[in-house]
Design an enzyme around this catalytic site. Structure first.
Site, mmCIF file in Angstrom:
data_model
loop_
_atom_site.group_PDB
_atom_site.id
_atom_site.type_symbol
_atom_site.label_atom_id
_atom_site.label_comp_id
_atom_site.label_asym_id
_atom_site.label_seq_id
_atom_site.Cartn_x
_atom_site.Cartn_y
_atom_site.Cartn_z
ATOM 1 N N ASP A 51 -41.116 32.579 53.268
ATOM 2 C CA ASP A 51 -40.725 33.001 51.923
ATOM 3 C C ASP A 51 -39.222 33.212 51.902
ATOM 4 O O ASP A 51 -38.642 33.767 52.848
ATOM 5 C CB ASP A 51 -41.428 34.295 51.511
ATOM 6 C CG ASP A 51 -41.196 34.599 50.025
ATOM 7 O OD1 ASP A 51 -41.945 34.057 49.197
ATOM 8 O OD2 ASP A 51 -40.251 35.341 49.712
ATOM 9 N N GLU A 101 -35.703 34.316 49.452
ATOM 10 C CA GLU A 101 -35.061 34.805 48.229
ATOM 11 C C GLU A 101 -33.735 34.076 48.115
ATOM 12 O O GLU A 101 -33.016 33.914 49.116
ATOM 13 C CB GLU A 101 -34.845 36.324 48.275
ATOM 14 C CG GLU A 101 -36.101 37.152 48.474
ATOM 15 C CD GLU A 101 -37.141 36.957 47.383
ATOM 16 O OE1 GLU A 101 -36.752 36.609 46.253
ATOM 17 O OE2 GLU A 101 -38.336 37.152 47.670
ATOM 18 N N HIS A 118 -40.978 40.550 45.695
ATOM 19 C CA HIS A 118 -39.697 39.855 45.682
ATOM 20 C C HIS A 118 -38.766 40.291 46.808
ATOM 21 O O HIS A 118 -37.550 40.259 46.657
ATOM 22 C CB HIS A 118 -39.009 40.012 44.318
ATOM 23 C CG HIS A 118 -39.852 39.532 43.180
ATOM 24 N ND1 HIS A 118 -40.292 38.234 43.077
ATOM 25 C CD2 HIS A 118 -40.367 40.192 42.102
ATOM 26 C CE1 HIS A 118 -41.033 38.107 41.987
ATOM 27 N NE2 HIS A 118 -41.100 39.267 41.390
ATOM 28 N N ASP A 142 -43.483 39.339 50.735
ATOM 29 C CA ASP A 142 -44.148 38.201 50.088
ATOM 30 C C ASP A 142 -44.758 37.250 51.122
ATOM 31 O O ASP A 142 -45.817 36.660 50.888
ATOM 32 C CB ASP A 142 -43.157 37.450 49.197
ATOM 33 C CG ASP A 142 -42.821 38.227 47.933
ATOM 34 O OD1 ASP A 142 -43.464 39.268 47.688
ATOM 35 O OD2 ASP A 142 -41.914 37.806 47.192
#
Length: 942
Positions: free
Chosen positions: A8, A10, A143, A148
């Site tokens: 995951d 960001e 987030h 996540d």
């Protein structure tokens, strides 16, 4: 599947070429157990957008002290293995990894989003947070990359467990569809299927299509009245009164005299079988005010009532909230039914035909068919709303939905108990209240075969929209996209025919199919040439605009002259292709006498012919000189700077629908109630009555009334009008934009966001967005733009969740947006919402009005704008606890004679006028002193 890595990321945005990774997390799973995790922040050496800061909680200070991607790359590469990479929307993570890491060793990429959409096709949402909540998995702050990634790991195990619960027959067909869709899930589901066969060898692979058995429905009952319904406990003044039992069913119930008055008026209208127009102000509780008397009336008179709404939101509210509430309130044996248009329901005959011929499906079509296959095990309604379709899925649905042309009626083996359309209609025939939308109402009006069951009363909510729906259904529209879709579907059917082994004359048969294929390809070419020629002509004549251009065809003879040759070519090749299809059906009709298996493909080709013939008639109607009551026009959206990047539509719209509405809708013996929060102009119904043809009815048959809102608008809402913002057409466009941007920014700053700005133009909206966004980012206010930052639903959700937000919305935001509470305290109306001057329908209607000796502006343009203006004003106060400010930046409302009509149509008795500086000062004081009712100067009373 026991060994994999979950990833995951960001990032600063969605573009892997421009944006940067700011956090990465990896979870390694071996033999079904998490054995290692890795996560780190990454310094992107760039500023983080405000939305990303809000979303993740990651600050610039945190990233400044974090390692760069190059510094952590050796750790990341050590973590990667020759196993599948898993992620939720893995294409996003993969794109960023590929852009930043030279070699990725993964065997394949598995998307839990795609797996969830197939495994759980009918849940409300498939975001990671929604799935975690639905499956009751451990909740973590969202987030952040590691949280996540761990949630995605748990989600994958939960989804695989769900897959293993499917019948072997379902798994077998699912594998075939996934393989056709070239999905990485194929191997995973196939392994589950093999394991299940090994462990449960007694379970046979059924050839039966797994459709949930329909719940046995009793024969329709007569709508008999309960004997005790006339007792005092069932009187409206008690049920909605001070001591109403609703107080025990609704936490925030309050007695509203306005609601009782409206309900009693509806009751009298139903009993008198007349027509009622009722404008019910926001907060009246109008849905209960008409549903309750309608329901009691149906029970007492053994009748049925139909309720028609315009928006899905209101339809859902009535079906999921109001009807269950009334069932608990009355404790009577009444039934409600939700009925939609035929195309909303799955056709089992078409679905099975597609399933048995899946080799010709595209990737998107195969994956949608896989979702439907799983959905069929659970659905009772077959309503596509349960599937939450979006984008290309809606086009693929057209191959699966029920349609009148292809319906086999009683000859279909699914018709008796399984057919979803028949089930929905049986429920409607057995119901006291039938909930529909405006679209289905008008489909019923124009159809030769009645869709709705017999009913003694019709209630139309959101009635201010019925003319718009009527124009849509009574007019004609041809789009390039529709014709291309028709040809694409016909091409798939022709491909099936090439694989058919004919019983005789094989060479001639193949020649006929090939000839039809050639005709189809030639027609496709002519379609593109025709629409491109039309667009090019409009561009050459400088008719392009930012988003769209609309031109009346018969007002512009040069347009028709320039496209005449391409138009004639189009007609010729459409007729030629349809003729070729007819030739094929003649062969099939002969062969079906001895071979029933050809019936389906014969029906499909006949459907292609019917659709194409309809397009041929409509396009000829539009291009030729139309009937007197029609205006024909062309609309081009997003004019291209390069090839094939355009949408081009042809329209024929009736100019005056009042006579049609009178004859087909209102000239009847049944009771009709029309209601809305915005029907009057200057507190009069004249405009609505004229538009709908109600002036043709006997006066004694039509009653009208206004039910005032229970809200105290003068205490809850401050209306302000800026008198120093220049009119957009009286100054340089750049000066206007600069002034507008500065004004919006300064006003929104006073309320720390919490502002909805309503525009009448997408072009101006985008220009203002680009102008103000840097300033809003600088003060930590998140700016959201319609068609810039996401869909309408997504934007409203983000706006409601984040207090320091400003939302720029175009016309679709002027109504149907309900944001109660402190999330919205400031509504800015940029311009009075007059329709654009180049609107062909408005232009033609104004001409017709002028020919009758009336002023088109005051008769049509102004009233329509006032209705829209009232809708926009109504976005602010949605409950008795709301408080805020509406600011109008169009000083025409002060300078023009018609301005008073706008102001008189609002529920406030006064307004503040002055320059923007004064409004900012008063606005701040009003918001800060919410409970002290401060005295204000410069207040103008009307």
């Amino acid at each position: 599947m026991q060994n994999f890595v979950v990833c995951d990321l960001e990032t600063t945005g969605f573009d892997h070429e421009q944006d940067k990774i700011i956090e990465i997390a990896l979870v390694k799973v071996i033999d079904g157990e998490i054995i290692e995790t890795f996560d780190t922040l990454i310094n992107p050496h760039t500023q983080i957008p405000l939305k990303i800061k809000r979303l993740t909680g990651i600050t610039g200070e945190q990233l400044a002290s974090s390692p760069t991607l190059d510094q952590v790359l050796p750790q990341i590469q050590r973590f990667l293995q020759n196993v599948p990479l898993v992620g939720h929307n893995i294409a996003f993570d993969r794109s960023f990894l590929s852009a930043n890491i030279d070699y990725l060793p993964f065997t394949f990429y598995l998307d839990t989003l795609e797996l969830a959409r197939i495994t759980l096709p009918d849940i409300p949402g498939h975001s990671l947070a929604s799935l975690v909540q639905y499956l009751q998995l451990p909740q973590r702050p969202q987030h952040r990359a590691l949280n996540d990634a761990l949630s995605t790991t748990e989600l994958l195990f939960a989804l695989l467990q769900k897959v293993s619960s499917f019948e072997i027959g379902v798994l077998h067909r699912l594998v075939s569809l996934l393989r056709q869709g070239r999905s990485p899930l194929t191997e995973v589901v196939e392994n589950v299927s093999k394991n299940k066969i090994q462990n449960f060898s007694w379970e046979k692979i059924s050839r039966r299509i797994p459709v949930k058995e329909p719940v046995s429905e009793p024969e329709p009952e007569s709508l008999e009245m309960p004997k005790h319904i006339n007792e005092p406990g069932f009187q409206l003044d008690y049920l909605l009164g001070v001591d109403s039992p609703l107080a025990g069913l609704m936490p925030n119930y309050s007695y509203r005299p306005e609601q009782v008055r409206m309900a009693q008026t509806v009751k009298d209208t139903l009993e008198g079988q007349k027509i009622l127009l009722v404008e019910a102000g926001t907060g009246t509780g109008k849905s209960i005010a008409y549903l309750l008397p309608a329901l009691l009336w149906t029970l007492q008179n053994e009748q049925r009532a139909v309720i028609a709404t315009n928006t899905i939101n209101l339809q859902e509210q009535i079906w999921h909230k109001d009807i269950p509430l009334l069932q608990r309130l009355l404790n009577l044996p009444f039934k409600g039914a939700l009925l939609k248009g035929r195309s909303n329901y799955l056709c089992l005959h078409r679905f099975i035909s597609l399933l048995n011929n899946s080799a010709g499906l595209t990737r998107g079509e195969a994956l949608l068919t896989a979702r439907v296959l799983v959905w069929l095990q659970n659905t009772d309604s077959g309503d596509k709303t349960e599937l939450n379709l979006f984008g290309p899925d809606n086009e693929s649905w057209l191959q699966l939905c029920s349609e009148s042309e292809s319906c086999l009626g009683n000859g279909c083996r699914w018709s008796s108990g399984y057919c979803f359309v028949n089930r929905a209609r049986r429920r409607a025939e057995d119901a006291h209240l039938v909930i529909i939308n405006h679209s289905l109402l008008f489909s019923d009006i124009v159809s030769d075969i009645k869709i709705l069951p017999p009913h003694g009363a019709l209630i139309i909510d959101e009635a201010h929209n019925i003319d718009e729906t009527a124009y849509k259904h009574l007019g004609k529209k041809i789009t390039r996209t529709e014709i291309i879709q028709w040809l694409s579907l016909a091409g798939k059917n022709l491909k099936k025919l090439t694989e058919l082994a004919p019983p005789q004359d094989g060479q001639r048969w193949l020649a006929a199919v090939n000839k039809a294929e050639e005709a189809k390809n030639k027609l496709m070419e002519k379609v593109n040439v025709f629409f491109k020629s039309l667009v090019q002509h409009l561009k050459t004549n400088n008719r392009g605009s930012y988003s769209q251009t609309r031109v009346r065809l018969h007002r512009e003879p040069n347009t028709l002259e320039n496209i005449e040759a391409d138009y004639q070519n189009l007609l010729f090749h459409m007729r030629h292709f349809i003729t070729n299809l007819h030739s094929i059906t003649q062969w099939l009709e002969i062969w079906t006498v001895s071979n029933d298996s050809l019936t389906d493909i014969l029906q499909d080709i006949n459907n292609n012919i019917t659709t194409g013939t309809g397009y041929l008639k409509d396009i000829d109607f539009i291009i030729k000189a139309p009937e007197d009551n029609y205006v024909c026009w062309v609309e081009v959206s997003a004019l291209p700077g390069y090839d094939k990047k355009y949408n081009c539509d042809l329209h024929a719209t009736p100019i005056d629908i009042s006579e049609i509405l009178h004859e087909r809708l209102f000239d009847t013996s049944r009771a009709i109630i029309l209601t809305s929060a915005t029907m009057t102009v200057n507190n009069r119904f004249d405009h609505f009555i004229k538009q709908c043809g109600l002036d043709r009815m006997p006066k004694e048959m039509v009653n009208a009334g206004i039910i005032q809102s229970p809200f105290n608008y003068d205490q809850q809402c401050l209306l302000c009008i800026a008198d120093n913002v220049p009119n957009f057409n009286e100054t340089d466009s750049q000066v206007y934009l600069d002034t507008l941007a500065d004004t919006i920014f300064s006003l929104a700053l006073e309320t720390e966001g919490r502002t909805l700005v309503l525009f009448t133009s997408h072009k101006l909206l985008k220009e203002a967005y680009l102008k103000t966004k840097p300033a809003f980012d600088e003060v930590d206010i998140c700016l959201l733009g319609h068609n810039i930052d996401g869909s309408r639903t997504k934007l409203i959700e983000q706006f409601t969740m984040n207090r320091r937000s400003v939302l720029f919305g175009a016309f679709s935001f002027w109504e149907g947006v309900d944001i109660p509470g402190e999330a919205l305290v400031n509504v800015i109306i940029v311009k009075l919402p007059f329709a654009p001057p180049d609107d062909p329908v408005l232009e033609a209607r104004n001409e017709k009005i002028a020919a009758l000796g009336y002023n088109g502006f005051y008769t049509l343009s102004l009233p329509s704008a006032v209705i829209r203006f009232k809708q926009g004003f109504g976005r602010l106060i949605r409950s008795e606890r709301d408080r805020g400010v509406v600011v109008i930046l169009d000083k025409r409302i002060l300078e023009k004679r018609y301005g008073k009509i706008f102001l008189n149509s609002l529920p406030v008795k006064s307004h503040l006028r002055g320059d923007v500086a004064l409004i900012r000062k008063k606005l701040s004081y009003w918001i800060l002193h919410a409970h002290s009712h401060p005295p204000l100067n410069n207040i103008i009373y009307r």
